[in-house]
Design a protein around this motif. Structure first.
Motif, PDB file in Angstrom:
ATOM      1  N   LYS A 128       0.868  -1.240  -0.063  1.00  0.00           N
ATOM      2  CA  LYS A 128      -0.134  -0.135  -0.069  1.00  0.00           C
ATOM      3  C   LYS A 128       0.802   1.271   0.096  1.00  0.00           C
ATOM      4  N   GLY A 129       0.496   2.097  -0.912  1.00  0.00           N
ATOM      5  CA  GLY A 129       1.460   3.214  -1.049  1.00  0.00           C
ATOM      6  C   GLY A 129       2.732   3.310  -1.738  1.00  0.00           C
ATOM      7  N   MET A 130       2.980   2.075  -2.200  1.00  0.00           N
ATOM      8  CA  MET A 130       4.340   1.822  -2.997  1.00  0.00           C
ATOM      9  C   MET A 130       3.955   1.872  -4.232  1.00  0.00           C
ATOM     10  N   PRO A 131       4.781   2.405  -5.027  1.00  0.00           N
ATOM     11  CA  PRO A 131       4.766   2.223  -6.603  1.00  0.00           C
ATOM     12  C   PRO A 131       4.724   0.858  -7.050  1.00  0.00           C
ATOM     13  N   MET A 132       3.856   0.356  -7.756  1.00  0.00           N
ATOM     14  CA  MET A 132       3.633  -1.376  -8.149  1.00  0.00           C
ATOM     15  C   MET A 132       3.153  -1.481  -9.346  1.00  0.00           C
ATOM     16  N   ALA A 133       3.823  -2.599  -9.623  1.00  0.00           N
ATOM     17  CA  ALA A 133       3.150  -3.117 -11.173  1.00  0.00           C
ATOM     18  C   ALA A 133       2.986  -4.515 -11.075  1.00  0.00           C
ATOM     19  N   VAL A 134       1.841  -4.685 -11.853  1.00  0.00           N
ATOM     20  CA  VAL A 134       1.809  -6.413 -11.981  1.00  0.00           C
ATOM     21  C   VAL A 134       2.367  -6.942 -13.239  1.00  0.00           C
ATOM     22  N   GLY A 135       3.103  -7.666 -13.201  1.00  0.00           N
ATOM     23  CA  GLY A 135       3.731  -8.128 -14.529  1.00  0.00           C
ATOM     24  C   GLY A 135       5.302  -8.665 -14.388  1.00  0.00           C
ATOM     25  N   ARG A 136       5.793  -8.349 -15.474  1.00  0.00           N
ATOM     26  CA  ARG A 136       7.144  -8.907 -15.595  1.00  0.00           C
ATOM     27  C   ARG A 136       8.028  -7.824 -16.088  1.00  0.00           C
ATOM     28  N   MET A 137       9.530  -8.022 -16.289  1.00  0.00           N
ATOM     29  CA  MET A 137      10.206  -7.243 -16.829  1.00  0.00           C
ATOM     30  C   MET A 137       9.977  -6.930 -18.414  1.00  0.00           C
ATOM     31  N   SER A 138       9.478  -7.738 -18.979  1.00  0.00           N
ATOM     32  CA  SER A 138       9.076  -7.711 -20.461  1.00  0.00           C
ATOM     33  C   SER A 138       7.808  -7.108 -20.670  1.00  0.00           C
ATOM     34  N   MET A 139       6.947  -7.363 -19.757  1.00  0.00           N
ATOM     35  CA  MET A 139       5.512  -6.523 -19.951  1.00  0.00           C
ATOM     36  C   MET A 139       4.866  -6.313 -18.556  1.00  0.00           C
ATOM     37  N   PRO A 157       6.661  -2.020 -21.382  1.00  0.00           N
ATOM     38  CA  PRO A 157       7.562  -3.084 -20.924  1.00  0.00           C
ATOM     39  C   PRO A 157       8.130  -2.837 -19.548  1.00  0.00           C
ATOM     40  N   GLY A 158       8.367  -3.645 -18.712  1.00  0.00           N
ATOM     41  CA  GLY A 158       8.910  -3.358 -17.369  1.00  0.00           C
ATOM     42  C   GLY A 158      10.202  -2.533 -17.421  1.00  0.00           C
ATOM     43  N   PHE A 159      10.967  -3.069 -18.255  1.00  0.00           N
ATOM     44  CA  PHE A 159      12.342  -2.266 -18.247  1.00  0.00           C
ATOM     45  C   PHE A 159      12.105  -0.822 -18.553  1.00  0.00           C
ATOM     46  N   ILE A 160      11.307  -0.583 -19.258  1.00  0.00           N
ATOM     47  CA  ILE A 160      10.972   1.077 -19.397  1.00  0.00           C
ATOM     48  C   ILE A 160      10.329   1.598 -18.257  1.00  0.00           C
ATOM     49  N   ALA A 161       9.307   0.983 -17.625  1.00  0.00           N
ATOM     50  CA  ALA A 161       8.912   1.428 -16.532  1.00  0.00           C
ATOM     51  C   ALA A 161       9.666   1.414 -15.211  1.00  0.00           C
ATOM     52  N   CYS A 162      10.840   0.671 -15.231  1.00  0.00           N
ATOM     53  CA  CYS A 162      11.715   0.572 -14.284  1.00  0.00           C
ATOM     54  C   CYS A 162      12.546   2.024 -14.362  1.00  0.00           C
ATOM     55  N   GLU A 167      12.102   2.982  -8.286  1.00  0.00           N
ATOM     56  CA  GLU A 167      11.479   2.159  -7.184  1.00  0.00           C
ATOM     57  C   GLU A 167      10.455   1.343  -7.324  1.00  0.00           C
ATOM     58  N   LEU A 168      10.258   1.156  -8.394  1.00  0.00           N
ATOM     59  CA  LEU A 168       8.678   0.221  -8.682  1.00  0.00           C
ATOM     60  C   LEU A 168       9.060  -1.233  -8.453  1.00  0.00           C
ATOM     61  N   ILE A 169       8.151  -1.583  -7.580  1.00  0.00           N
ATOM     62  CA  ILE A 169       7.906  -3.056  -7.161  1.00  0.00           C
ATOM     63  C   ILE A 169       7.337  -4.015  -8.398  1.00  0.00           C
ATOM     64  N   PHE A 170       7.950  -5.050  -8.684  1.00  0.00           N
ATOM     65  CA  PHE A 170       7.174  -5.998  -9.650  1.00  0.00           C
ATOM     66  C   PHE A 170       6.513  -7.097  -8.934  1.00  0.00           C
ATOM     67  N   VAL A 171       5.186  -7.310  -9.169  1.00  0.00           N
ATOM     68  CA  VAL A 171       4.574  -8.541  -8.693  1.00  0.00           C
ATOM     69  C   VAL A 171       4.121  -9.394  -9.775  1.00  0.00           C
ATOM     70  N   PRO A 172       4.310 -10.571  -9.657  1.00  0.00           N
ATOM     71  CA  PRO A 172       3.922 -11.443 -10.923  1.00  0.00           C
ATOM     72  C   PRO A 172       2.393 -11.678 -10.715  1.00  0.00           C
ATOM     73  N   THR A 173       1.890 -12.069 -12.195  1.00  0.00           N
ATOM     74  CA  THR A 173       0.312 -11.758 -12.244  1.00  0.00           C
ATOM     75  C   THR A 173      -0.090 -13.209 -11.464  1.00  0.00           C
ATOM     76  N   ASP A 174      -1.226 -13.370 -10.978  1.00  0.00           N
ATOM     77  CA  ASP A 174      -1.618 -14.394 -10.242  1.00  0.00           C
ATOM     78  C   ASP A 174      -3.317 -14.499 -10.580  1.00  0.00           C
TER      79      ASP A 174
END
Length: 668
Positions: A128-139, A157-162, A167-174
């Motif tokens: 909560k409150g952290m910048p976060m993206a669901v996905g991977r480095m590729s997308m 793409p995740g590498f552009i988002a980074c 500080e972006l946190i990546f969470v894998p899709t579920d």
DNA sequence: GGGAGAACTCTCT
DNA sequence: TTCCAAGAGAGTTCTCCC
């Protein structure tokens, strides 16, 4: 576009090349209002520059520019008389479409806020409150609102988002998790509209007209209540839009995102005021390409412009496209009750590192065929059209399709045909392979019907004796070398018929009750009925043969009953693998594992027989079947060779972007 | 000329 | 350092065949 504007734009592009690199990432999305658009554009450009993806995007851009130029040229050719004619056409369509306006319903579009990200935060509150993206480095699949402030968004793409947000946190899709929460929201939706339309896991359309009347509360109150109930059930917030039709409701739900709602009154004046200044890109169905064409060719920016330029639209676009644009200009959209929609296609695709490794391609194809087959089996589907999708190393997308005579479902069949399609493209360096099946044979009640499979009655020819070739003029089966149609009538039985089944001559007995069938045919399980069974007695003699695509084409031959045991003359006509290895016609021995060889052998005898039949028929005496078949095959191969393949932009040739918009303008 | 098939694009989430 | 998804629907043109 004015000349001065063009000059200024191109001059600016040379200093700021990223400005002319159009990506979807720079479009405003909910939660991205304060984003430094130029910074995002520059980062995306810098990160992409020089890559194969970038080169392909440039090719696509160049092609789109060329098409825009072509349309401009077509527009310039329109004479005053043409425009006057198309204005009358447009006015007529406007009044016809206006007459269809229905303001009697109130549609609600509900959209969960940053759904995947919100679900992940719910299960892990530390996010909560952290910048976060669901996905991977590729997308990235989606990003929460904290990440969106940096310009991070779905489909990036995740590498552009980074780069945009270190500080972006990546969470894998579920998806299991998202489906669970989606089901919870749907239970709430059902209380308001039992026939609600789910647009995706996180979006739905509800007709709330009745529930407002039943509860005797306003549309706004119902919407508020629904959103609260969704929150109570899931802990997730959603946004909603209410309007007289679905198209407008969808636009409205985006206005007060996140966790808000917007209501549009159901009267014509309110709709026309709302729509008049609305940018065309806000409309579902108008994407990047359409927006560009409308802006650059016709200077259309708002929905009202669509009405003002309706004569041009009618002149240069197909009738269905022109109708769509005019409807948007009028603020019209779907208001009808949802009809039960059946699935049109099913597909699987996988991306991997670009390679020329054909072993890997085959491995991927095996996996995809198995996945597709399993998915189809789950829904009891059988398809006829198989499409192979390829994405080359340079991001060029190719599709190759094949429509079969019969419906298939098994991974073995899918793989067999997919391999053929792929083989024709080799050698090639690929980064994606996909398989899509379409042309399903599932009708309304879920039963299977095959248009190319003749019904048994099609083959009954009263008075025929034994096996007989069905006259071509009585058959609408395609004259294809892969199709052999026979009818069979046993004089000792009333109705013995035969249907075509993948080159195999198949007999059907109409009176199954006369026989003790050792196999239970699962009537409602076409998949299992696809299987072919044979049973042999202690001496290895075939006593049962059950072959069939489904119960409609079920075939049972009971050889244990002497009445059915083929006579000598019958043996001469129909190839049977005696004791499962010896040809009944010529005695050649081929074990059952030699499937392909058996098929060829069967074809050989069939062709031989057809030749005899044809030659005995006066009308064909001078044109033997083998010749006709050869001619047909030659025609097919010639047509295949001649079949014009459209070129993708990467080939630098023809790509019909304009094909979706322009129509042949005979007056030009 | 119309239908079917193939190839492709666009759009959306 | 990573280096641009996956799945589905709809619509259009072109070609072939009847």
């Amino acid at each position: 576009m004015a000349k001065s504007e063009e000059t200024s734009s191109s001059s600016s592009s040379s200093h700021r090349p990223w400005e002319s690199y159009h990506t979807v990432y720079t479009n405003a999305k909910a939660g991205m209002d304060g984003v430094d658009k130029e910074k995002v554009q520059r980062v995306v450009y810098e990160m992409s520059k020089g890559s194969k993806y970038f080169e392909n995007e440039e090719r696509k851009e160049a092609y789109m520019r060329q098409k825009i130029e072509n349309m401009r040229a077509q527009r310039a050719k329109l004479k005053a008389t043409d425009l006057s004619y198309y204005q009358r056409v447009a006015d007529k369509r406007i009044s016809e479409l206006e007459a269809t306006r229905d303001l009697s319903r109130m549609w609600l579009h509900v959209d969960m806020d940053a759904f995947y990200a919100a679900v992940e935060t719910l299960s892990n509150p530390s996010l909560k409150g952290m910048p976060m993206a669901v996905g991977r480095m590729s997308m990235i699949s989606t990003a929460n609102y904290e990440a969106r402030k940096f310009g991070v968004r779905a489909a990036m793409p995740g590498f552009i988002a980074c780069k945009l947000c270190p500080e972006l946190i990546f969470v894998p899709t579920d998806f299991k998790k998202y489906t669970y929460y989606s089901d919870l929201t749907r239970k709430v939706f059902q209380e308001y509209d039992p026939n609600f339309m789910a647009a995706s896991l996180d979006e739905a359309y509800l007709d709330i007209t009745n529930v407002c009347k039943e509860k005797d509360i306003t549309v706004g109150e119902v919407t508020e209540e629904l959103r609260q109930n969704v929150y109570k059930a899931t802990g997730l917030t959603c946004s909603a839009g209410v309007a007289p039709n679905r198209l407008l409701a969808k636009v409205c739900s985006d206005i007060n995102k996140p966790n808000g709602q917007f209501l549009l009154a159901n009267n014509r004046a309110a709709v026309m005021t709302f729509i008049s200044s609305l940018p065309i890109r806000k409309i579902g169905g108008i994407g990047k390409v359409t927006e560009h064409i409308l802006k650059d060719v016709f200077e259309i920016k708002t929905c009202d412009d669509l009405l003002q330029k309706s004569s041009f639209l009618c002149a240069l676009f197909s009738p269905s496209s022109a109708d769509f644009f005019i409807s948007v200009g009028l603020g019209l959209g779907g208001t009808d009750a949802p009809q039960g929609r059946s699935r049109k296609s099913m597909s699987n695709e996988r991306t991997f590192s670009a390679t020329k490794d054909e072993t890997l391609f085959h491995q991927k194809l095996v996996e995809l065929a198995e996945m597709l087959s399993a998915d189809m089996e789950k829904e009891g589907l059988h398809g006829r059209t198989l499409t192979l999708k390829l994405k080359t190393e340079s991001f060029e997308v190719r599709t190759r399709a094949l429509t079969l005579q019969s419906y298939i479902c098994s991974s073995k069949d899918i793989l067999k045909h997919a391999s053929k399609l792929l083989k024709a493209e080799l050698p090639v360096s690929l980064r994606l392979i996909g398989l899509r099946m379409s042309h399903f044979n599932q009708d309304k009640d879920g039963t299977l019907s095959d248009p190319t499979q003749r019904t048994l009655l099609n083959y009954i020819k009263p008075g025929d004796g034994n096996v007989k070739l069905v006259d071509e003029e009585h058959s609408d089966m395609k004259d294809d070398s892969e199709s052999h149609c026979y009818s069979y009538t046993d004089p000792s039985h009333e109705h013995l018929k035969e249907s075509n089944n993948n080159n195999e001559q198949v007999l059907e007995h109409n009176k199954l009750e006369d026989y003790e069938c050792k196999y239970q045919i699962k009537e409602n399980n076409p998949v299992e009925n696809l299987m072919n069974f044979s049973e042999f007695d202690a001496h290895g003699t075939e006593i049962y043969s059950i072959k069939g695509r489904n119960q409609d084409q079920l075939t049972v031959i009971d050889f244990s009953d002497n009445r059915n045991r083929p006579s000598l003359s019958y043996h001469k006509d129909v190839l049977i693998w005696l004791e499962d290895y010896k040809c009944s016609i010529c005695g050649v021995e081929l074990p059952s594992s030699f499937f392909e060889e058996r098929q060829e052998h069967s074809d050989f005898h069939l062709a031989e027989k057809l030749q005899v039949e044809e030659e005995s028929r006066p009308s064909y005496k001078n044109f033997p079947l083998k010749n006709r078949m050869r001619q047909k095959e030659a025609a097919i191969s010639q047509s295949k060779g001649k079949k014009k393949q459209k070129h993708s932009p990467s080939s630098g040739k023809h790509i019909p972007i304009d094909a979706f918009f322009t129509k042949t303008c005979h007056n030009l």
